[in-house]
Design a protein around this motif. Structure first.
Motif, PDB file in Angstrom:
ATOM      1  N   MET A 120       9.630  48.821   9.427  1.00  0.00           N
ATOM      2  CA  MET A 120       8.767  49.908   9.893  1.00  0.00           C
ATOM      3  C   MET A 120       9.471  50.791  10.912  1.00  0.00           C
ATOM      4  O   MET A 120       9.304  52.010  10.911  1.00  0.00           O
ATOM      5  CB  MET A 120       7.473  49.330  10.471  1.00  0.00           C
ATOM      6  N   ARG A 123      11.460  53.550   9.529  1.00  0.00           N
ATOM      7  CA  ARG A 123      10.727  54.732   9.073  1.00  0.00           C
ATOM      8  C   ARG A 123      10.030  55.334  10.290  1.00  0.00           C
ATOM      9  O   ARG A 123       8.810  55.404  10.376  1.00  0.00           O
ATOM     10  CB  ARG A 123       9.713  54.366   7.984  1.00  0.00           C
ATOM     11  N   ALA A 126       7.316  58.247   9.946  1.00  0.00           N
ATOM     12  CA  ALA A 126       6.036  57.817   9.386  1.00  0.00           C
ATOM     13  C   ALA A 126       5.282  56.940  10.374  1.00  0.00           C
ATOM     14  O   ALA A 126       4.057  57.037  10.497  1.00  0.00           O
ATOM     15  CB  ALA A 126       6.258  57.068   8.073  1.00  0.00           C
ATOM     16  N   LEU A 127       5.990  56.078  11.097  1.00  0.00           N
ATOM     17  CA  LEU A 127       5.337  55.216  12.073  1.00  0.00           C
ATOM     18  C   LEU A 127       4.783  56.021  13.240  1.00  0.00           C
ATOM     19  O   LEU A 127       3.656  55.791  13.685  1.00  0.00           O
ATOM     20  CB  LEU A 127       6.339  54.172  12.573  1.00  0.00           C
ATOM     21  N   SER A 130       1.249  57.824  13.265  1.00  0.00           N
ATOM     22  CA  SER A 130       0.001  57.113  13.550  1.00  0.00           C
ATOM     23  C   SER A 130       0.121  56.403  14.891  1.00  0.00           C
ATOM     24  O   SER A 130       0.747  55.344  14.987  1.00  0.00           O
ATOM     25  CB  SER A 130      -0.306  56.092  12.447  1.00  0.00           C
ATOM     26  N   HIS A 133      -0.896  52.685  14.745  1.00  0.00           N
ATOM     27  CA  HIS A 133       0.095  51.800  14.139  1.00  0.00           C
ATOM     28  C   HIS A 133       1.264  51.575  15.084  1.00  0.00           C
ATOM     29  O   HIS A 133       1.755  50.441  15.221  1.00  0.00           O
ATOM     30  CB  HIS A 133       0.588  52.392  12.816  1.00  0.00           C
ATOM     31  N   LEU A 134       1.729  52.630  15.720  1.00  0.00           N
ATOM     32  CA  LEU A 134       2.837  52.500  16.657  1.00  0.00           C
ATOM     33  C   LEU A 134       2.462  51.579  17.814  1.00  0.00           C
ATOM     34  O   LEU A 134       3.281  50.776  18.272  1.00  0.00           O
ATOM     35  CB  LEU A 134       3.250  53.874  17.183  1.00  0.00           C
ATOM     36  N   ILE A 189      -0.098  47.493   8.055  1.00  0.00           N
ATOM     37  CA  ILE A 189       0.541  48.669   8.647  1.00  0.00           C
ATOM     38  C   ILE A 189       1.769  49.058   7.836  1.00  0.00           C
ATOM     39  O   ILE A 189       2.025  50.242   7.593  1.00  0.00           O
ATOM     40  CB  ILE A 189       0.922  48.382  10.107  1.00  0.00           C
ATOM     41  N   VAL A 193       2.826  52.625   6.310  1.00  0.00           N
ATOM     42  CA  VAL A 193       4.061  53.296   6.715  1.00  0.00           C
ATOM     43  C   VAL A 193       4.930  53.622   5.507  1.00  0.00           C
ATOM     44  O   VAL A 193       5.547  54.693   5.428  1.00  0.00           O
ATOM     45  CB  VAL A 193       4.836  52.413   7.714  1.00  0.00           C
ATOM     46  N   HIS A 194       4.967  52.713   4.535  1.00  0.00           N
ATOM     47  CA  HIS A 194       5.857  52.889   3.382  1.00  0.00           C
ATOM     48  C   HIS A 194       5.150  53.532   2.185  1.00  0.00           C
ATOM     49  O   HIS A 194       5.744  53.598   1.102  1.00  0.00           O
ATOM     50  CB  HIS A 194       6.449  51.540   2.964  1.00  0.00           C
TER      51      HIS A 194
END
Length: 219
Positions: A120, A123, A126-127, A130, A133-134, A189, A193-194
């Motif tokens: 993650m 990326r 993308a992380l 959000s 998510h981070l 998550i 992310v992916h």
């Protein structure tokens, strides 16, 4: 360079402009404008009388005052919790785990978790899109995972393996359960992310099938 650039702009100009733009898009301003337009429409319909400017201004003020407050936004600073800094901390955590002599089943689960986290962090864009998510990824690296491992490491090995009264689980089994909970949360998550990478792969597959499908190969 940053100081001279700020000097050219003039003190406070950017901050004031940002506040003005923020208010223009706020719930208070939008609600006030809607009510003010209602008052203006009433004027054109002959319902507001000669005091219509006061009616319009009053409706705007009422809307701005009665509008619900802006929803709180989670502020995550990438300077303090960015993927680069977190990757350094993840590497340090891995080195700690490697030298801790954890049982094989625990070490395997931890390796799976750190692999998910590393993927993650790879990326970053993308992380970072959000904040929630981070935040979870950051807390897992800095708090959730180390706290579980440190509590387990403080126990004598023989004690950790013994079953206890109550729910009948040993500390070792409790740790495995906590690691499984972290694994489930992180996999959710990771899927988010992916998701863009997965879609890109599917799009590439459709392109290749269209480009190199059987109908073209048979020509």
């Amino acid at each position: 360079m940053a100081t001279s650039d700020r000097h050219r702009r003039g003190p406070g100009r950017t901050g004031a402009g940002g506040r003005v733009l923020g208010y223009l898009g706020s719930t208070r301003n939008i609600t006030g404008c809607v009510l003010a337009l209602t008052g203006l429409a009433a004027h054109f319909l002959g319902l507001a009388g000669t005091l219509w400017p006061l009616v319009v201004a009053g409706l705007y003020g009422a809307g701005a005052l009665l509008a619900p407050p802006e929803p709180a936004r989670a502020a995550v600073s990438l300077a303090g919790a960015g993927p680069g800094a977190l990757r350094t901390e993840l590497d340090a955590l891995r080195r700690r785990v490697a030298g801790s002599g954890l049982p094989a089943d625990v070490a395997a689960r931890v390796e799976g978790l750190t692999g998910l986290l590393e993927g993650m962090l790879g990326r970053a864009e993308a992380l970072a899109a959000s904040p929630d998510h981070l935040h979870v990824v950051s807390q897992t690296i800095r708090d959730y995972l180390p706290a579980s491992l440190d509590a387990y490491a403080a126990l004598p090995r023989s004690y950790a393996m013994e079953r206890r009264d109550g729910d009948g689980r040993s500390p070792h089994e409790e740790l495995l359960d906590q690691l499984d909970l972290l694994d489930g949360g992180l996999r959710e998550i990771a899927r988010a992310v992916h998701r863009g990478d997965e879609q890109a792969l599917r799009d590439q597959g459709r392109f290749l099938r269209d480009r190199f499908g059987r109908s073209e190969l048979d020509l």
